[in-house]
Write a protein that holds these residues in place. Sequence first.
Motif, PDB file in Angstrom:
ATOM      1  N   SER A 197       0.833  -1.202  -0.168  1.00 22.51           N
ATOM      2  CA  SER A 197      -0.044   0.103   0.140  1.00 22.51           C
ATOM      3  C   SER A 197       0.851   1.322   0.234  1.00 22.51           C
ATOM      4  O   SER A 197       0.264   2.399  -0.128  1.00 22.51           O
ATOM      5  CB  SER A 197      -0.884  -0.013   1.051  1.00 22.51           C
ATOM      6  N   CYS A 198       2.299   1.083   0.175  1.00 16.22           N
ATOM      7  CA  CYS A 198       2.919   2.290   0.262  1.00 16.22           C
ATOM      8  C   CYS A 198       2.974   3.129  -0.947  1.00 16.22           C
ATOM      9  O   CYS A 198       3.063   2.775  -2.176  1.00 16.22           O
ATOM     10  CB  CYS A 198       4.574   1.616   0.618  1.00 16.22           C
ATOM     11  N   SER A 199       2.707   4.573  -0.532  1.00 16.91           N
ATOM     12  CA  SER A 199       2.780   5.560  -1.624  1.00 16.91           C
ATOM     13  C   SER A 199       4.021   5.692  -2.238  1.00 16.91           C
ATOM     14  O   SER A 199       4.073   6.144  -3.435  1.00 16.91           O
ATOM     15  CB  SER A 199       2.527   6.958  -1.077  1.00 16.91           C
ATOM     16  N   ALA A 200       5.266   5.247  -1.574  1.00 15.59           N
ATOM     17  CA  ALA A 200       6.704   5.553  -2.265  1.00 15.59           C
ATOM     18  C   ALA A 200       6.963   4.242  -2.923  1.00 15.59           C
ATOM     19  O   ALA A 200       7.849   4.405  -3.936  1.00 15.59           O
ATOM     20  CB  ALA A 200       7.537   5.979  -1.037  1.00 15.59           C
ATOM     21  N   GLY A 201       6.356   3.157  -2.720  1.00 14.98           N
ATOM     22  CA  GLY A 201       6.678   1.973  -2.873  1.00 14.98           C
ATOM     23  C   GLY A 201       6.497   1.627  -4.495  1.00 14.98           C
ATOM     24  O   GLY A 201       7.409   1.076  -5.139  1.00 14.98           O
ATOM     25  N   GLU A 215      12.412   1.635  -4.025  1.00 15.76           N
ATOM     26  CA  GLU A 215      12.679   0.094  -3.442  1.00 15.76           C
ATOM     27  C   GLU A 215      11.794   0.234  -2.167  1.00 15.76           C
ATOM     28  O   GLU A 215      12.101  -0.781  -1.445  1.00 15.76           O
ATOM     29  CB  GLU A 215      14.067  -0.220  -3.788  1.00 15.76           C
ATOM     30  N   MET A 216      11.406   1.236  -1.817  1.00 15.76           N
ATOM     31  CA  MET A 216      10.887   1.373  -0.479  1.00 15.76           C
ATOM     32  C   MET A 216       9.982   0.099   0.043  1.00 15.76           C
ATOM     33  O   MET A 216       8.961  -0.315  -0.487  1.00 15.76           O
ATOM     34  CB  MET A 216       9.949   2.582  -0.096  1.00 15.76           C
ATOM     35  N   SER A 217      10.264  -0.675   1.039  1.00 18.05           N
ATOM     36  CA  SER A 217       9.386  -1.675   1.541  1.00 18.05           C
ATOM     37  C   SER A 217       9.714  -1.885   3.109  1.00 18.05           C
ATOM     38  O   SER A 217      10.686  -2.190   3.604  1.00 18.05           O
ATOM     39  CB  SER A 217       9.957  -3.235   1.027  1.00 18.05           C
ATOM     40  N   HIS A 228      12.730   7.411   1.250  1.00 17.63           N
ATOM     41  CA  HIS A 228      11.745   7.761   0.311  1.00 17.63           C
ATOM     42  C   HIS A 228      10.298   7.704   0.976  1.00 17.63           C
ATOM     43  O   HIS A 228       9.370   8.304   0.400  1.00 17.63           O
ATOM     44  CB  HIS A 228      11.529   6.420  -0.726  1.00 17.63           C
ATOM     45  N   CYS A 229      10.187   7.403   2.314  1.00 17.82           N
ATOM     46  CA  CYS A 229       9.168   7.688   3.078  1.00 17.82           C
ATOM     47  C   CYS A 229       8.723   8.854   3.147  1.00 17.82           C
ATOM     48  O   CYS A 229       9.330   9.855   3.617  1.00 17.82           O
ATOM     49  CB  CYS A 229       9.267   6.686   4.425  1.00 17.82           C
ATOM     50  N   MET A 230       7.252   9.096   2.993  1.00 16.41           N
ATOM     51  CA  MET A 230       6.703  10.530   3.280  1.00 16.41           C
ATOM     52  C   MET A 230       5.836  10.536   4.513  1.00 16.41           C
ATOM     53  O   MET A 230       5.147  11.624   4.590  1.00 16.41           O
ATOM     54  CB  MET A 230       5.882  10.862   2.164  1.00 16.41           C
ATOM     55  N   LEU A 231       5.911   9.656   5.224  1.00 19.06           N
ATOM     56  CA  LEU A 231       5.148   9.525   6.507  1.00 19.06           C
ATOM     57  C   LEU A 231       3.720   9.643   6.119  1.00 19.06           C
ATOM     58  O   LEU A 231       3.043  10.265   7.151  1.00 19.06           O
ATOM     59  CB  LEU A 231       5.556  10.560   7.538  1.00 19.06           C
ATOM     60  N   CYS A 232       3.323   9.191   5.141  1.00 19.62           N
ATOM     61  CA  CYS A 232       1.796   9.327   4.808  1.00 19.62           C
ATOM     62  C   CYS A 232       0.787   8.495   5.674  1.00 19.62           C
ATOM     63  O   CYS A 232      -0.184   8.794   5.712  1.00 19.62           O
ATOM     64  CB  CYS A 232       1.556   9.039   3.276  1.00 19.62           C
ATOM     65  N   GLY A 233       1.553   7.299   6.153  1.00 17.74           N
ATOM     66  CA  GLY A 233       0.659   6.647   7.056  1.00 17.74           C
ATOM     67  C   GLY A 233      -0.486   5.872   6.491  1.00 17.74           C
ATOM     68  O   GLY A 233      -1.048   4.908   7.098  1.00 17.74           O
ATOM     69  N   LYS A 234      -0.435   5.549   5.203  1.00 21.41           N
ATOM     70  CA  LYS A 234      -1.144   4.490   4.769  1.00 21.41           C
ATOM     71  C   LYS A 234      -0.881   3.061   5.032  1.00 21.41           C
ATOM     72  O   LYS A 234      -1.600   2.324   5.338  1.00 21.41           O
ATOM     73  CB  LYS A 234      -1.002   4.644   2.950  1.00 21.41           C
ATOM     74  N   CYS A 235       0.399   2.816   5.167  1.00 19.73           N
ATOM     75  CA  CYS A 235       1.017   1.512   5.686  1.00 19.73           C
ATOM     76  C   CYS A 235       0.253   1.168   7.237  1.00 19.73           C
ATOM     77  O   CYS A 235      -0.374   0.015   7.639  1.00 19.73           O
ATOM     78  CB  CYS A 235       2.328   1.385   6.009  1.00 19.73           C
ATOM     79  N   GLN A 236       0.127   2.444   7.831  1.00 20.41           N
ATOM     80  CA  GLN A 236      -0.432   1.991   9.306  1.00 20.41           C
ATOM     81  C   GLN A 236      -2.048   1.637   9.344  1.00 20.41           C
ATOM     82  O   GLN A 236      -2.504   1.105   9.827  1.00 20.41           O
ATOM     83  CB  GLN A 236      -0.312   3.147  10.031  1.00 20.41           C
ATOM     84  N   THR A 275       2.886   2.162  12.366  1.00 19.41           N
ATOM     85  CA  THR A 275       4.074   2.230  11.520  1.00 19.41           C
ATOM     86  C   THR A 275       4.752   3.390  11.319  1.00 19.41           C
ATOM     87  O   THR A 275       6.077   3.575  11.203  1.00 19.41           O
ATOM     88  CB  THR A 275       3.885   1.446  10.387  1.00 19.41           C
ATOM     89  N   ARG A 276       3.999   4.487  11.249  1.00 19.00           N
ATOM     90  CA  ARG A 276       4.623   6.083  11.220  1.00 19.00           C
ATOM     91  C   ARG A 276       5.472   6.345  12.322  1.00 19.00           C
ATOM     92  O   ARG A 276       6.632   6.576  12.154  1.00 19.00           O
ATOM     93  CB  ARG A 276       3.249   6.898  11.308  1.00 19.00           C
ATOM     94  N   HIS A 277       5.021   5.633  13.398  1.00 20.38           N
ATOM     95  CA  HIS A 277       5.691   6.314  14.824  1.00 20.38           C
ATOM     96  C   HIS A 277       6.829   5.143  14.713  1.00 20.38           C
ATOM     97  O   HIS A 277       8.151   5.775  15.066  1.00 20.38           O
ATOM     98  CB  HIS A 277       4.902   5.730  15.859  1.00 20.38           C
ATOM     99  N   LEU A 278       6.746   3.821  14.306  1.00 17.65           N
ATOM    100  CA  LEU A 278       7.954   3.127  14.219  1.00 17.65           C
ATOM    101  C   LEU A 278       9.010   3.793  13.178  1.00 17.65           C
ATOM    102  O   LEU A 278      10.238   3.593  13.650  1.00 17.65           O
ATOM    103  CB  LEU A 278       7.391   1.736  13.753  1.00 17.65           C
ATOM    104  N   ILE A 279       8.749   3.990  12.074  1.00 17.72           N
ATOM    105  CA  ILE A 279       9.319   4.667  11.043  1.00 17.72           C
ATOM    106  C   ILE A 279      10.270   5.724  11.764  1.00 17.72           C
ATOM    107  O   ILE A 279      11.406   5.891  11.645  1.00 17.72           O
ATOM    108  CB  ILE A 279       8.742   5.052   9.940  1.00 17.72           C
ATOM    109  N   LEU A 280       9.635   6.845  12.501  1.00 15.36           N
ATOM    110  CA  LEU A 280      10.149   7.846  13.099  1.00 15.36           C
ATOM    111  C   LEU A 280      11.334   7.340  14.158  1.00 15.36           C
ATOM    112  O   LEU A 280      12.405   7.711  14.342  1.00 15.36           O
ATOM    113  CB  LEU A 280       9.288   8.784  13.901  1.00 15.36           C
TER     114      LEU A 280
HETATM  115  S1  SF4 Z   1       4.310   6.012   5.902  1.00 21.25           S
HETATM  116 FE1  SF4 Z   1       4.109   3.835   5.301  1.00 21.25          FE
HETATM  117  S2  SF4 Z   1       2.787   4.028   3.309  1.00 21.25           S
HETATM  118 FE2  SF4 Z   1       3.526   6.153   3.525  1.00 21.25          FE
HETATM  119  S3  SF4 Z   1       5.452   6.294   2.334  1.00 21.25           S
HETATM  120 FE3  SF4 Z   1       6.119   5.629   4.617  1.00 21.25          FE
HETATM  121  S4  SF4 Z   1       6.154   3.371   4.500  1.00 21.25           S
HETATM  122 FE4  SF4 Z   1       5.127   4.199   2.740  1.00 21.25          FE
END
Ligand code: SF4
Lengths: 114, 339
Positions: free
Chosen positions: A46-50, A54-56, A78-86, A95-100
């Motif tokens: 679902s990742c917007s950047a994917g 190569e974002m996974s 490449h992550c835009m922190l859009c939160g779709k993954c969450q 997941t957003r918090h995890l990425i941060l």
């Molecule tokens: S927040 Fe999740 S869905 Fe959005 S760009 Fe980052 S990894 Fe991809």
Amino acid sequence: MIDFGYGLTPSATLKIENVQNPRFEALHELEPDVVKCIACGSCTASCSAGCFTEMSLRRVILSLQRGREKETLPMLRHCMLCGKCQLVCPRGINTRHLILSIGKVYGLNEEDGR
Amino acid sequence: MNQNVVVIGGGPAGIEASRKLRDLGYTPILIESQPALGGKLTRWDRLFPDGVEARAILDPMLQDLDGIKYFTDTEVLSINRLKDTWVVKLSNGLSAQVRAILLTTGFDLFKAEKKEEYGYGIYERVITNADLEDWYKSGAPLQFDNVHTIGFVHCVGSRDEKAGNRQCSKVCCVTAVKQACEFKEKYPDATVYCFYMDLRMFGRKFEDLYLKAQKDYGIRFVRGRVSEVSEDIDGHLFVKAEDTLFGKPLKIKMDLLVLMAGMAPAASSASLARMAGITTGEDGFLVPRSIVGDACRASREGIFLAGAVTGPKTLPETLGEAASAALAIDQFLKTPVKQ
Ligand code: SF4
Ligand code: SF4
Ligand code: SF4
């Protein structure tokens, strides 16, 4: 040096038993849910950047667990922190918090010049 | 009424069905080849998913055998059709003439030494799920020292055509996770891995156990089937698998490896099926009239089936089937014989 036409390459085998992984421990402390991932790949799909990079997130999480973060950390650029993954994570990982948190623990900002 | 019914196999299915038949007014004759009743349940320490003691399930069953004639250390020598009855000859010299026979012979634990590449019976530190459960039950200290890293190998002798068993044994995923958590309880500092192909956590609370294993026990799950095991001079093990999620081969040193041996068809079922002239499937398990809708009746009249004799089952499934079989037998015996 004489070129014999072959060379030694470092072993491609994962050696995980010796991995002392203090950074992952630190991340785990900050983000206990990181071990809940079941590698389903919903986040990646679902990742917007994917679509364009190569974002996974699934691969990022796995490589951190295996102590192979070098291979995947640059993806996070490449992550835009859009939160779709969450929205799609079946384990309810923030997941957003995890990425941060990954950024904080692994010092993403300095390494990637962001 | 007080009609006899022969029940062959004194594990949980046979005991439970016998109790139900007795409650319905029949006299079950329960035959067990081993010296004691209880089957494989006697070897379990605690049961998934909640960790209740196996004893707490089995003991009340064993204390409630009034009205059941049971024979241990007894084999069935022959089963023959005589008009509308079956004549069953036993190794203790007795024989019974009944209208209904229930087969509850369960399964055989897959012989892990057949998977030679895993080294069971060759390397000391390779054990099976049953060995580990024995150890848990004994409460004895672990016979190996310096156990820091331990691995559970899923699907040993299951989902494996070369091992002669294509089927999934159903209970070993959850058993591995249960045993892994129990190991962590005893050795909190140990690093525990599970090597799986798929995690089949299908039952109620099984998925919760998986989550707990990840979150509370820190069990590490690696998707990949163990391909081979070798030993170093100190007796430590080297385990090879592919981390298929990572896409890289993996080699890891282990101090103990537990093989999750699966459920193979019981050798005794095949010979009983031959004696009674009922159908055995190509997988070796016995075949009911319908796996979906008529799971307790075999292909011939008066022969009934319950439990893992028709394929891998959990304990609650087995107990449920035992009760259904008792009802099916009751219904059959109440139907007058066609003249
Ligand atoms: S927040 Fe999740 S869905 Fe959005 S760009 Fe980052 S990894 Fe991809
Ligand atoms: S969606 Fe959640 S559980 Fe699935 S791979 Fe991504 S983080 Fe892991
Ligand atoms: S239950 Fe799990 S370990 Fe057992 S055979 Fe099935 S997939 Fe393999």
